[in-house]
Design a protein around this motif. Structure first.
Motif, PDB file in Angstrom:
ATOM      1  N   CYS A 139      49.726  59.029  42.044  1.00 34.53           N
ATOM      2  CA  CYS A 139      51.132  59.305  42.314  1.00 34.53           C
ATOM      3  C   CYS A 139      51.909  58.861  41.076  1.00 34.53           C
ATOM      4  N   SER A 140      53.203  59.059  41.094  1.00 38.14           N
ATOM      5  CA  SER A 140      53.990  58.724  39.902  1.00 38.14           C
ATOM      6  C   SER A 140      53.982  57.225  39.600  1.00 38.14           C
ATOM      7  N   GLU A 141      53.742  56.388  40.594  1.00 34.05           N
ATOM      8  CA  GLU A 141      53.746  54.943  40.384  1.00 34.05           C
ATOM      9  C   GLU A 141      52.378  54.385  39.978  1.00 34.05           C
ATOM     10  N   GLY A 142      51.302  55.151  40.143  1.00 33.06           N
ATOM     11  CA  GLY A 142      49.987  54.625  39.795  1.00 33.06           C
ATOM     12  C   GLY A 142      48.868  55.374  40.477  1.00 33.06           C
ATOM     13  N   TYR A 143      47.797  54.646  40.787  1.00 32.99           N
ATOM     14  CA  TYR A 143      46.613  55.276  41.370  1.00 32.99           C
ATOM     15  C   TYR A 143      45.858  54.269  42.229  1.00 32.99           C
ATOM     16  N   MET A 144      44.998  54.803  43.094  1.00 30.80           N
ATOM     17  CA  MET A 144      44.045  54.010  43.870  1.00 30.80           C
ATOM     18  C   MET A 144      42.718  54.753  43.818  1.00 30.80           C
ATOM     19  N   LEU A 145      41.639  53.990  43.736  1.00 33.81           N
ATOM     20  CA  LEU A 145      40.335  54.646  43.785  1.00 33.81           C
ATOM     21  C   LEU A 145      39.326  53.761  44.478  1.00 33.81           C
ATOM     22  N   PRO A 146      38.386  54.391  45.178  1.00 31.61           N
ATOM     23  CA  PRO A 146      37.351  53.616  45.861  1.00 31.61           C
ATOM     24  C   PRO A 146      36.336  53.085  44.853  1.00 31.61           C
ATOM     25  N   ARG A 147      35.852  51.877  45.085  1.00 29.43           N
ATOM     26  CA  ARG A 147      34.794  51.308  44.251  1.00 29.43           C
ATOM     27  C   ARG A 147      33.719  50.807  45.212  1.00 29.43           C
ATOM     28  N   PRO A 148      32.791  51.705  45.600  1.00 26.28           N
ATOM     29  CA  PRO A 148      31.760  51.299  46.565  1.00 26.28           C
ATOM     30  C   PRO A 148      30.753  50.319  45.954  1.00 26.28           C
ATOM     31  N   ALA A 149      30.244  49.453  46.794  1.00 22.77           N
ATOM     32  CA  ALA A 149      29.189  48.529  46.368  1.00 22.77           C
ATOM     33  C   ALA A 149      27.930  49.334  46.093  1.00 22.77           C
ATOM     34  N   THR A 150      27.212  48.966  45.041  1.00 22.09           N
ATOM     35  CA  THR A 150      25.976  49.677  44.716  1.00 22.09           C
ATOM     36  C   THR A 150      24.743  48.784  44.826  1.00 22.09           C
ATOM     37  N   ASN A 151      24.956  47.526  45.212  1.00 16.15           N
ATOM     38  CA  ASN A 151      23.827  46.626  45.453  1.00 16.15           C
ATOM     39  C   ASN A 151      24.295  45.510  46.393  1.00 16.15           C
ATOM     40  N   GLN A 152      23.371  44.633  46.803  1.00 12.76           N
ATOM     41  CA  GLN A 152      23.712  43.612  47.800  1.00 12.76           C
ATOM     42  C   GLN A 152      24.618  42.516  47.265  1.00 12.76           C
ATOM     43  N   PHE A 153      24.811  42.442  45.950  1.00 10.06           N
ATOM     44  CA  PHE A 153      25.654  41.399  45.368  1.00 10.06           C
ATOM     45  C   PHE A 153      27.113  41.831  45.224  1.00 10.06           C
ATOM     46  N   GLU A 154      27.394  43.093  45.462  1.00  6.60           N
ATOM     47  CA  GLU A 154      28.748  43.620  45.330  1.00  6.60           C
ATOM     48  C   GLU A 154      29.359  43.852  46.710  1.00  6.60           C
ATOM     49  N   THR A 155      30.666  43.985  46.720  1.00  7.71           N
ATOM     50  CA  THR A 155      31.358  44.344  47.953  1.00  7.71           C
ATOM     51  C   THR A 155      32.146  45.626  47.712  1.00  7.71           C
ATOM     52  N   ASN A 156      32.356  46.382  48.765  1.00  3.61           N
ATOM     53  CA  ASN A 156      33.208  47.561  48.674  1.00  3.61           C
ATOM     54  C   ASN A 156      34.615  47.112  48.320  1.00  3.61           C
ATOM     55  N   SER A 157      35.271  47.868  47.459  1.00  3.19           N
ATOM     56  CA  SER A 157      36.627  47.502  47.092  1.00  3.19           C
ATOM     57  C   SER A 157      37.428  48.745  46.723  1.00  3.19           C
ATOM     58  N   ILE A 158      38.717  48.518  46.559  1.00  2.00           N
ATOM     59  CA  ILE A 158      39.632  49.566  46.119  1.00  2.00           C
ATOM     60  C   ILE A 158      40.329  49.041  44.872  1.00  2.00           C
ATOM     61  N   LEU A 159      40.400  49.865  43.850  1.00  2.00           N
ATOM     62  CA  LEU A 159      41.144  49.512  42.648  1.00  2.00           C
ATOM     63  C   LEU A 159      42.515  50.161  42.744  1.00  2.00           C
ATOM     64  N   ILE A 160      43.549  49.365  42.522  1.00  2.00           N
ATOM     65  CA  ILE A 160      44.927  49.843  42.542  1.00  2.00           C
ATOM     66  C   ILE A 160      45.500  49.556  41.166  1.00  2.00           C
ATOM     67  N   GLY A 161      46.001  50.583  40.506  1.00  2.00           N
ATOM     68  CA  GLY A 161      46.458  50.362  39.147  1.00  2.00           C
ATOM     69  C   GLY A 161      47.636  51.210  38.744  1.00  2.00           C
TER      70      GLY A 161
END
Length: 180
Positions: A139-161
């Motif tokens: 959008c005009s103010e920024g972006y959001m994108l999914p960042r899925p976990a790819t191994n057991q040491f990561e967690t699912n997250s969303i990047l907002i920028g």
């Protein structure tokens, strides 16, 4: 330019179509564009992969400032480093972002900056369960994108920028900023 000339698979979504692509986007949204070919990479993992590739292929790393590029027949013949040291190689990768403007002005024989310095800000929000986004949302103010976990040491997250504020690279305050 016509949208289809830039992205042939792009489509316009009306208020009814939007939830079919992203069910959790606000119901206040009137319309949107859908770019099915849009993608993103996990930049920390991509950097690690490039580094591993370079190590496996015995790429030499030189951690010194390049002061001058010597150009011959539109190719970088060699690079002059700090204290006059000269190095050369079969290929040269210019990857210093907006700080490349000095070199680009010389190489392309132009007076204006070709790359603008834009300050970006990003926030990573952990998704406790499933990631509520499937696609990149701009959008005009920024972006959001999914960042899925790819191994057991990561967690699912969303990047907002947001990447929108032009900055002056000659500002002395910037010299103290650490990039991580």
């Amino acid at each position: 330019k016509n949208l289809r000339s830039i992205e042939p698979k792009a489509s316009f979504l009306n208020k009814i179509d939007i939830p079919r692509h992203e069910s959790l986007v606000t119901k206040e949204l009137i319309s949107a564009y859908h770019y099915p070919s849009e993608g993103y990479i996990n930049n920390p993992k991509f950097l690690k992969a490039i580094f591993s590739y370079c190590l496996e292929n015995k790429v030499d790393f030189v951690n010194k400032a390049v002061k001058k590029l010597n150009i011959k027949n539109n190719f970088v013949e060699n690079s002059v480093l700090d204290y006059g040291e000269i190095i050369s190689g079969k290929k040269c990768v210019l990857c210093n972002g907006a700080w490349a403007n000095g070199f680009l002005k010389e190489i392309c024989n132009v007076s204006e900056n070709m790359i603008k310095a834009i300050k970006g800000e990003i926030l990573r929000v952990e998704a406790l369960h499933a990631i509520p986004l499937q696609k990149i949302i701009f959008c005009s103010e920024g972006y959001m994108l999914p960042r899925p976990a790819t191994n057991q040491f990561e967690t699912n997250s969303i990047l907002i920028g947001s990447t929108s504020e032009e900055i002056d690279l000659d500002d002395d305050k910037l010299r103290d900023i650490a990039i991580t």
